[in-house]
Design a protein around this motif. Structure first.
Motif, PDB file in Angstrom:
ATOM      1  N   GLU A   1     -13.393 -68.554  23.483  1.00 53.49           N
ATOM      2  CA  GLU A   1     -12.738 -69.131  22.284  1.00 53.49           C
ATOM      3  C   GLU A   1     -13.602 -70.214  21.657  1.00 53.49           C
ATOM      4  O   GLU A   1     -13.433 -70.577  20.504  1.00 53.49           O
ATOM      5  N   TYR A   2     -14.505 -70.768  22.469  1.00 58.50           N
ATOM      6  CA  TYR A   2     -15.333 -71.875  21.970  1.00 58.50           C
ATOM      7  C   TYR A   2     -16.718 -71.408  21.543  1.00 58.50           C
ATOM      8  O   TYR A   2     -17.600 -72.222  21.304  1.00 58.50           O
ATOM      9  N   LEU A   3     -16.864 -70.089  21.475  1.00 56.21           N
ATOM     10  CA  LEU A   3     -18.101 -69.536  20.906  1.00 56.21           C
ATOM     11  C   LEU A   3     -17.845 -69.290  19.421  1.00 56.21           C
ATOM     12  O   LEU A   3     -16.966 -68.502  19.055  1.00 56.21           O
ATOM     13  N   ARG A   4     -18.594 -69.976  18.582  1.00 53.49           N
ATOM     14  CA  ARG A   4     -18.405 -69.833  17.130  1.00 53.49           C
ATOM     15  C   ARG A   4     -19.396 -68.815  16.600  1.00 53.49           C
ATOM     16  O   ARG A   4     -20.612 -69.034  16.696  1.00 53.49           O
ATOM     17  N   LYS A   5     -18.874 -67.732  16.056  1.00 57.37           N
ATOM     18  CA  LYS A   5     -19.768 -66.709  15.494  1.00 57.37           C
ATOM     19  C   LYS A   5     -19.941 -66.974  14.007  1.00 57.37           C
ATOM     20  O   LYS A   5     -19.028 -66.766  13.213  1.00 57.37           O
ATOM     21  N   ILE A   6     -21.104 -67.473  13.674  1.00 55.30           N
ATOM     22  CA  ILE A   6     -21.372 -67.937  12.308  1.00 55.30           C
ATOM     23  C   ILE A   6     -21.672 -66.736  11.404  1.00 55.30           C
ATOM     24  O   ILE A   6     -22.457 -65.856  11.786  1.00 55.30           O
ATOM     25  N   PRO A   7     -21.068 -66.714  10.206  1.00 58.71           N
ATOM     26  CA  PRO A   7     -21.312 -65.582   9.295  1.00 58.71           C
ATOM     27  C   PRO A   7     -22.793 -65.450   8.931  1.00 58.71           C
ATOM     28  O   PRO A   7     -23.565 -66.409   9.024  1.00 58.71           O
ATOM     29  N   VAL A   8     -23.140 -64.235   8.515  1.00 55.84           N
ATOM     30  CA  VAL A   8     -24.538 -63.946   8.166  1.00 55.84           C
ATOM     31  C   VAL A   8     -24.663 -63.693   6.662  1.00 55.84           C
ATOM     32  O   VAL A   8     -23.673 -63.422   5.977  1.00 55.84           O
ATOM     33  N   ASP A   9     -25.908 -63.785   6.181  1.00 54.73           N
ATOM     34  CA  ASP A   9     -26.160 -63.521   4.759  1.00 54.73           C
ATOM     35  C   ASP A   9     -26.372 -62.021   4.525  1.00 54.73           C
ATOM     36  O   ASP A   9     -26.168 -61.215   5.438  1.00 54.73           O
ATOM     37  N   ASN A  10     -26.829 -61.682   3.353  1.00 48.83           N
ATOM     38  CA  ASN A  10     -26.980 -60.252   3.030  1.00 48.83           C
ATOM     39  C   ASN A  10     -28.036 -59.562   3.881  1.00 48.83           C
ATOM     40  O   ASN A  10     -28.064 -58.347   3.981  1.00 48.83           O
ATOM     41  N   ASP A  11     -28.927 -60.370   4.478  1.00 49.12           N
ATOM     42  CA  ASP A  11     -29.958 -59.793   5.358  1.00 49.12           C
ATOM     43  C   ASP A  11     -29.546 -59.868   6.832  1.00 49.12           C
ATOM     44  O   ASP A  11     -30.370 -59.681   7.725  1.00 49.12           O
ATOM     45  N   TYR A  12     -28.300 -60.210   7.086  1.00 53.34           N
ATOM     46  CA  TYR A  12     -27.734 -60.274   8.450  1.00 53.34           C
ATOM     47  C   TYR A  12     -28.295 -61.419   9.289  1.00 53.34           C
ATOM     48  O   TYR A  12     -28.289 -61.359  10.529  1.00 53.34           O
ATOM     49  N   ALA A  13     -28.773 -62.461   8.611  1.00 52.47           N
ATOM     50  CA  ALA A  13     -29.272 -63.651   9.317  1.00 52.47           C
ATOM     51  C   ALA A  13     -28.232 -64.767   9.219  1.00 52.47           C
ATOM     52  O   ALA A  13     -27.500 -64.865   8.218  1.00 52.47           O
ATOM     53  N   MET A  14     -28.199 -65.617  10.235  1.00 58.21           N
ATOM     54  CA  MET A  14     -27.235 -66.712  10.268  1.00 58.21           C
ATOM     55  C   MET A  14     -27.402 -67.627   9.051  1.00 58.21           C
ATOM     56  O   MET A  14     -28.528 -67.903   8.635  1.00 58.21           O
ATOM     57  N   ILE A  15     -26.268 -68.095   8.493  1.00 57.00           N
ATOM     58  CA  ILE A  15     -26.335 -68.984   7.327  1.00 57.00           C
ATOM     59  C   ILE A  15     -26.306 -70.427   7.837  1.00 57.00           C
ATOM     60  O   ILE A  15     -25.279 -70.904   8.338  1.00 57.00           O
ATOM     61  N   PRO A  16     -27.432 -71.153   7.723  1.00 58.44           N
ATOM     62  CA  PRO A  16     -27.508 -72.501   8.311  1.00 58.44           C
ATOM     63  C   PRO A  16     -26.458 -73.458   7.752  1.00 58.44           C
ATOM     64  O   PRO A  16     -25.919 -74.279   8.494  1.00 58.44           O
TER      65      PRO A  16
END
Ligand SMILES: Cc1ncc(COP(=O)(O)O)c(C=O)c1O
Length: 471
Positions: free
Chosen positions: A195-210
């Motif tokens: 539950e404490y693992l945060r899955k950060i959304p990705v951009d159009n190239d599937y890379a993490m959005i800082p």
């Protein structure tokens, strides 16, 4: 088996191995077996009396081999490869013959010292600074778990190892929505709670959005959590997407967060200076893993784990019962303290054999060739009506689908591509796998086999086109 019998069987087996590798293309890449078919051919009970070795070997050929997927087949384009090479296989034979258990320097000094040197070689080959120290782990999953445990211990001043979890420290971990499942597994095993693992959304190239990572970390801090570790992917499993390390590293530095880089597959590309950009900023990470057992011609398993704070790593894992004490003490590296298990295989030998046999240039040539063949076929996919490329192709993985004009229904397109994959793999002439990108069923083609040549890639593409027309 006496030494003479051993010698005779070993010769026979080497002949078989050479024939296998020479004739592998005649075998179906993927076996045509149903679940349980191999199992039921194995007797229910072990034999009471020893059997002739010939009988054992015959059953290997007749029962086991037809049920194997041939990962070294040049038309294996699925998952990520686990490519190997003749020098690596030969080293594995020696490793098995020596049968050494390399837990401490004293239990095999040469294994420890060769590992030290091989990790220096690898560090130089991939351009990591000397601030990193390497150790071989079995898999990237284990290396990531080691990173999380070390981060946990360093952040808690080694209190969790001592006293168990303390309620006032609620850690959070971050990775992208495209990160590998081994991260969630490591979070579970490390007792951090998924539950404490945060899955950060990705951009159009599937890379993490800082920026989203930063917002999430800020929110967690406000809520009283302790952000512990960011795990960045250099080459996601789905599409070899590249998380931007530089901004992630500066955020981590600001908040004292451990930055672990998972480059399990793509890390091998760092032996190519022209591809170092894929991990720009890696020198700021706390730890880094890549698998020579995926794309550097070294038999599974062999995972190279690099860490900056070796002291924290060793303090996390060290344990010293009387029966493991040796006169050298900690004047030498005792690799049992650099990871989870006590017993360790002699894995450095195969790296040594591979790197010396091919040389850096030889390995570079093979990887460059894979990437060039990939870009060529990507061009063909792009220019073929009815096909779409679904993600950037930085290296040697192509994500694509068949989307003939006139079909727009998402479920129909998914089903069509699943059927295409199934039909292709059933031929036994090639093997590809799939993923989901932006909720679309996506075909993945990876060009990374040791012996793959242009004509294999061309034949695969022509088969894909021809099969799509028959659906
Ligand atoms: C990005 C990534 N990380 C980790 C892993 C896990 O690798 P291993 O099998 O060495 O644990 C994989 C496997 O494909 C991967 O693609």
């Amino acid at each position: 088996m006496n030494p003479e019998e051993f010698r005779a069987h070993a010769h026979e087996m080497v002949d078989w191995m050479a024939d296998y590798l020479e004739q592998i293309e005649r075998l179906p890449v993927k076996p045509d077996v149903v679940p349980g078919s191999v199992f039921k051919q194995i007797p229910v009970a072990p034999p009471d009396k020893g059997e002739p070795f010939d009988a054992v070997f015959r059953d290997f050929r007749e029962i086991v081999l037809p049920g194997m997927t041939h990962w070294q087949h040049p038309s294996f384009f699925a998952y990520f490869p686990a490519n190997t090479s003749p020098p690596s296989v030969l080293a594995e034979m020696l490793t098995a013959t020596l049968g050494a258990q390399c837990m401490s320097w004293a239990t095999s000094p040469a294994a420890t010292e060769l590992e030290e040197r091989m990790m220096e070689w690898l560090r130089t080959m991939i351009g990591l600074p000397a601030t990193f120290t390497g150790v071989i782990q079995d898999t990237a999953s284990t290396a990531t778990l080691c990173a999380l445990l070390t981060a946990r211990e360093r952040r808690s001043s080694f209190r969790i190892n001592q006293r168990g979890f303390v309620p006032e420290m609620r850690f959070t971990v971050y990775c992208s929505a495209e990160a590998h499942s081994s991260i969630e597994k490591a979070v579970k095993i490390a007792g951090l709670g998924k539950e404490y693992l945060r899955k950060i959304p990705v951009d159009n190239d599937y890379a993490m959005i800082p920026s989203v990572l930063e917002e999430t970390v800020t929110r967690d801090l406000r809520l009283g959590y302790t952000p512990l570790c960011v795990i960045a992917a250099v080459g996601t499993t789905g599409s070899t997407a590249l998380d931007p390390l530089r901004p992630l590293a500066s955020l981590c530095r600001k908040h004292g967060i451990w930055l672990h880089v998972d480059a399990a597959f793509a890390g091998s590309a760092l032996i190519l200076p022209e591809f170092r950009w894929i991990a720009e900023g890696v020198e700021e990470a706390d730890s880094f893993v890549f698998n020579p057992h995926k794309w550097m011609l070294t038999n599974f398993d062999c995972s190279a784990y690099f860490v900056r704070d070796v002291e924290a790593l060793v303090r996390t894992f060290e344990i010293l019962p009387e029966y493991l004490r040796t006169p050298e003490g900690n004047r030498v590296n005792n690799y049992r303290d650099w990871g989870i298990q006590l017993g360790r295989r002699f894995r450095a030998l195969k790296l040594w054999f591979v790197i010396r046999t091919y040389g850096l240039h030889g390995l570079q040539q093979i990887l460059r060739n894979h990437i060039a063949m990939t870009h060529q076929v990507a061009e063909r996919i792009r220019s073929t009506p009815g096909f779409q490329i679904l993600a950037p192709v930085p290296l040697n993985v192509i994500c694509f689908r068949y989307a003939p004009s006139g079909i727009t229904d998402a479920a129909l397109l998914d089903a069509l591509n699943a059927r295409l994959l199934e039909s292709l793999n059933r031929t036994g002439m090639m093997y590809i796998s799939h993923t989901r990108l932006s909720d679309r069923y996506t075909l993945r083609l990876v060009v990374g086999q040791t012996n793959v040549q242009q004509h294999h890639v061309d034949a695969a593409w022509e088969r894909i086109v021809a099969t799509s027309r028959e659906l």
